[in-house]
Design a protein around this motif. Sequence first.
Motif, mmCIF file in Angstrom:
data_model
loop_
_atom_site.group_PDB
_atom_site.id
_atom_site.type_symbol
_atom_site.label_atom_id
_atom_site.label_comp_id
_atom_site.label_asym_id
_atom_site.label_seq_id
_atom_site.Cartn_x
_atom_site.Cartn_y
_atom_site.Cartn_z
ATOM 1 N N GLU A 174 -12.973 -3.930 -3.130
ATOM 2 C CA GLU A 174 -13.431 -5.315 -3.118
ATOM 3 C C GLU A 174 -12.642 -6.138 -2.109
ATOM 4 O O GLU A 174 -13.216 -6.940 -1.359
ATOM 5 C CB GLU A 174 -13.298 -5.932 -4.510
ATOM 6 C CG GLU A 174 -13.777 -7.369 -4.570
ATOM 7 C CD GLU A 174 -13.600 -7.989 -5.942
ATOM 8 O OE1 GLU A 174 -13.673 -9.215 -6.025
ATOM 9 O OE2 GLU A 174 -13.377 -7.256 -6.914
ATOM 10 N N MET A 175 -11.334 -5.958 -2.057
ATOM 11 C CA MET A 175 -10.514 -6.706 -1.109
ATOM 12 C C MET A 175 -10.848 -6.312 0.321
ATOM 13 O O MET A 175 -10.906 -7.160 1.211
ATOM 14 C CB MET A 175 -9.024 -6.484 -1.382
ATOM 15 C CG MET A 175 -8.143 -7.306 -0.488
ATOM 16 S SD MET A 175 -8.521 -9.073 -0.444
ATOM 17 C CE MET A 175 -8.133 -9.534 -2.086
ATOM 18 N N THR A 176 -11.113 -5.035 0.557
ATOM 19 C CA THR A 176 -11.510 -4.591 1.893
ATOM 20 C C THR A 176 -12.806 -5.258 2.311
ATOM 21 O O THR A 176 -12.940 -5.711 3.450
ATOM 22 C CB THR A 176 -11.666 -3.057 1.911
ATOM 23 O OG1 THR A 176 -10.446 -2.456 1.500
ATOM 24 C CG2 THR A 176 -12.014 -2.561 3.299
ATOM 25 N N ASN A 177 -13.750 -5.337 1.394
ATOM 26 C CA ASN A 177 -15.019 -6.004 1.697
ATOM 27 C C ASN A 177 -14.816 -7.491 1.972
ATOM 28 O O ASN A 177 -15.442 -8.056 2.870
ATOM 29 C CB ASN A 177 -16.016 -5.825 0.552
ATOM 30 C CG ASN A 177 -16.507 -4.398 0.456
ATOM 31 O OD1 ASN A 177 -16.452 -3.645 1.420
ATOM 32 N ND2 ASN A 177 -16.971 -4.011 -0.715
ATOM 33 N N ARG A 178 -13.939 -8.130 1.213
ATOM 34 C CA ARG A 178 -13.662 -9.553 1.440
ATOM 35 C C ARG A 178 -13.019 -9.786 2.799
ATOM 36 O O ARG A 178 -13.335 -10.747 3.499
ATOM 37 C CB ARG A 178 -12.739 -10.099 0.348
ATOM 38 C CG ARG A 178 -13.410 -10.300 -0.967
ATOM 39 C CD ARG A 178 -12.459 -10.924 -1.940
ATOM 40 N NE ARG A 178 -13.060 -11.050 -3.248
ATOM 41 C CZ ARG A 178 -12.478 -11.639 -4.274
ATOM 42 N NH1 ARG A 178 -11.268 -12.154 -4.143
ATOM 43 N NH2 ARG A 178 -13.084 -11.714 -5.428
ATOM 44 N N ILE A 179 -12.094 -8.905 3.183
ATOM 45 C CA ILE A 179 -11.423 -9.032 4.475
ATOM 46 C C ILE A 179 -12.420 -8.838 5.609
ATOM 47 O O ILE A 179 -12.407 -9.575 6.602
ATOM 48 C CB ILE A 179 -10.248 -8.037 4.581
ATOM 49 C CG1 ILE A 179 -9.123 -8.480 3.644
ATOM 50 C CG2 ILE A 179 -9.745 -7.914 6.012
ATOM 51 C CD1 ILE A 179 -7.978 -7.506 3.538
ATOM 52 N N LYS A 180 -13.318 -7.869 5.458
ATOM 53 C CA LYS A 180 -14.341 -7.654 6.489
ATOM 54 C C LYS A 180 -15.241 -8.876 6.614
ATOM 55 O O LYS A 180 -15.569 -9.307 7.721
ATOM 56 C CB LYS A 180 -15.169 -6.417 6.158
ATOM 57 C CG LYS A 180 -14.433 -5.120 6.384
ATOM 58 C CD LYS A 180 -15.302 -3.938 5.999
ATOM 59 C CE LYS A 180 -14.545 -2.643 6.109
ATOM 60 N NZ LYS A 180 -15.353 -1.490 5.675
ATOM 61 N N THR A 181 -15.641 -9.442 5.479
ATOM 62 C CA THR A 181 -16.488 -10.628 5.497
ATOM 63 C C THR A 181 -15.755 -11.800 6.137
ATOM 64 O O THR A 181 -16.324 -12.531 6.961
ATOM 65 C CB THR A 181 -16.923 -11.005 4.070
ATOM 66 O OG1 THR A 181 -17.589 -9.887 3.489
ATOM 67 C CG2 THR A 181 -17.843 -12.208 4.069
ATOM 68 N N ALA A 182 -14.491 -11.972 5.799
ATOM 69 C CA ALA A 182 -13.694 -13.055 6.383
ATOM 70 C C ALA A 182 -13.556 -12.857 7.895
ATOM 71 O O ALA A 182 -13.620 -13.828 8.656
ATOM 72 C CB ALA A 182 -12.323 -13.126 5.732
ATOM 73 N N ASN B 202 -4.357 -2.397 -8.519
ATOM 74 C CA ASN B 202 -4.176 -1.489 -9.638
ATOM 75 C C ASN B 202 -5.285 -0.457 -9.722
ATOM 76 O O ASN B 202 -5.074 0.653 -10.184
ATOM 77 C CB ASN B 202 -4.116 -2.276 -10.948
ATOM 78 C CG ASN B 202 -2.923 -3.203 -10.983
ATOM 79 O OD1 ASN B 202 -1.878 -2.885 -10.449
ATOM 80 N ND2 ASN B 202 -3.077 -4.360 -11.591
ATOM 81 N N LYS B 203 -6.457 -0.828 -9.276
ATOM 82 C CA LYS B 203 -7.605 0.062 -9.341
ATOM 83 C C LYS B 203 -8.201 0.230 -7.955
ATOM 84 O O LYS B 203 -8.074 -0.638 -7.097
ATOM 85 C CB LYS B 203 -8.670 -0.512 -10.282
ATOM 86 C CG LYS B 203 -8.223 -0.681 -11.694
ATOM 87 C CD LYS B 203 -9.340 -1.278 -12.525
ATOM 88 C CE LYS B 203 -8.863 -1.548 -13.935
ATOM 89 N NZ LYS B 203 -9.891 -2.234 -14.724
ATOM 90 N N LYS B 204 -8.876 1.354 -7.772
ATOM 91 C CA LYS B 204 -9.517 1.603 -6.489
ATOM 92 C C LYS B 204 -10.604 0.569 -6.228
ATOM 93 O O LYS B 204 -10.804 0.150 -5.092
ATOM 94 C CB LYS B 204 -10.100 3.008 -6.462
ATOM 95 C CG LYS B 204 -10.633 3.394 -5.115
ATOM 96 C CD LYS B 204 -11.098 4.814 -5.061
ATOM 97 C CE LYS B 204 -11.614 5.120 -3.668
ATOM 98 N NZ LYS B 204 -12.078 6.475 -3.542
ATOM 99 N N SER B 205 -11.295 0.132 -7.277
ATOM 100 C CA SER B 205 -12.364 -0.853 -7.096
ATOM 101 C C SER B 205 -11.816 -2.180 -6.569
ATOM 102 O O SER B 205 -12.472 -2.875 -5.795
ATOM 103 C CB SER B 205 -13.119 -1.077 -8.413
ATOM 104 O OG SER B 205 -12.252 -1.612 -9.394
ATOM 105 N N GLN B 206 -10.592 -2.541 -6.983
ATOM 106 C CA GLN B 206 -9.976 -3.765 -6.478
ATOM 107 C C GLN B 206 -9.686 -3.644 -4.980
ATOM 108 O O GLN B 206 -9.868 -4.597 -4.232
ATOM 109 C CB GLN B 206 -8.679 -4.058 -7.222
ATOM 110 C CG GLN B 206 -8.879 -4.496 -8.649
ATOM 111 C CD GLN B 206 -7.552 -4.676 -9.370
ATOM 112 O OE1 GLN B 206 -6.593 -3.942 -9.110
ATOM 113 N NE2 GLN B 206 -7.499 -5.646 -10.266
ATOM 114 N N LYS B 207 -9.223 -2.475 -4.577
ATOM 115 C CA LYS B 207 -8.928 -2.256 -3.167
ATOM 116 C C LYS B 207 -10.214 -2.305 -2.343
ATOM 117 O O LYS B 207 -10.245 -2.909 -1.264
ATOM 118 C CB LYS B 207 -8.233 -0.919 -2.974
ATOM 119 C CG LYS B 207 -7.745 -0.691 -1.578
ATOM 120 C CD LYS B 207 -6.918 0.560 -1.473
ATOM 121 C CE LYS B 207 -6.373 0.708 -0.068
ATOM 122 N NZ LYS B 207 -5.531 1.875 0.078
#
Length: 71
Positions: free
Chosen positions: A55-63, A48-53
């Motif tokens: 954050e998810m990108t950062n989580r995927i990179k970390t994973a 819904n928000k750019k910040s959520q996107k």
Amino acid sequence: MGELLYLIRPVIYCVMLVFNGSESFKPYLTSLVIDLVRFLIEFDFKFNKKSQKVEMTNRIKTAAVIYLTIY
């Protein structure tokens, strides 16, 4: 759909290992991509928000980094 990917990922990984060899990065990368797609399908993410996107990108990179260091 996510469960199907979860079940066929090891088969695809083994087939890729046979064709590409254990020295190739392709089986690992393919397995990682399948896991990420399964993760997104299972949890049906809607941003819904750019910040959520972001954050998810950062989580995927970390994973991805953790996944690659384990294998």
